[in-house]
Scaffold this motif. Structure first.
Motif: not given
Length: 180
Positions: A126-129, A139-143, A157-165, A171-180
């Protein structure tokens, strides 16, 4: 003298019977100590047997659990190898084409991509929302972190790379941009 002999014989008989009683008492004490030793040995053997039985039960449960995990995650290595392929399909499908021959090619790529996704979903991938979700470090990796008044604090705010489980394993966390 006959009387003294008779008395001596009586004393000797008493001493002999006392000696026999002492020997019988010693034998009884030896029997009791032997029984105690045998009982203690039996208890030790029984305890070892119970521990061995518990160890075997634990081993059996652990083996069953390991087999279930192996069946559940048997495709993890394949999925790990295919995740970059999904990324490449996503990038390829984002390209805009204008002529008809290229559109036919893109449509074919879309069909292959959909088949691949369907096959992986059938295996439990499954894709990680991410976008719009509350940030979850499991589930998320804040970059990146930004300040945007349009979003609540700690929201993706934005998904830079999809994550999967795979089922319940990331399997791989989603690389994301997060609001402070």
């Amino acid at each position: 003298m006959a009387e003294e002999r008779h008395e001596q014989e009586l004393v000797d008989e008493e001493n002999d019977s006392a000696a026999e009683e002492t020997t019988e008492n010693d034998a009884a004490v030896e029997d009791t100590s032997e029984m105690d030793r045998l009982k203690q040995e039996k208890d030790e053997i029984q305890n070892r047997l119970l521990r061995l039985q518990a160890d075997y039960d634990n081993f059996r449960r652990r083996t069953v659990k390991d087999r279930e995990a192996d069946r559940k995650y048997r495709s993890q290595d394949l999925v790990t190898e295919l995740v970059p392929v999904l990324d490449n399909f996503d990038r390829a499908l984002k390209i805009e084409v204008s002529d008809d021959s290229s559109k036919g090619f893109v449509d074919g790529i879309k069909m292959v991509y959909q088949q691949l996704k369907a096959a992986l979903e059938k295996e439990g991938v499954e894709e990680i929302p991410a976008e719009g979700e509350q940030f979850d470090p499991n589930f998320h990796q804040a970059v990146m972190q930004v300040e945007d008044e349009n979003y609540e604090s700690n929201v993706v705010i934005e998904e830079l790379q999809k994550g999967y489980k795979l089922k319940d394993r990331v399997i791989r966390p989603s690389m994301v941009k997060v609001n402070q």
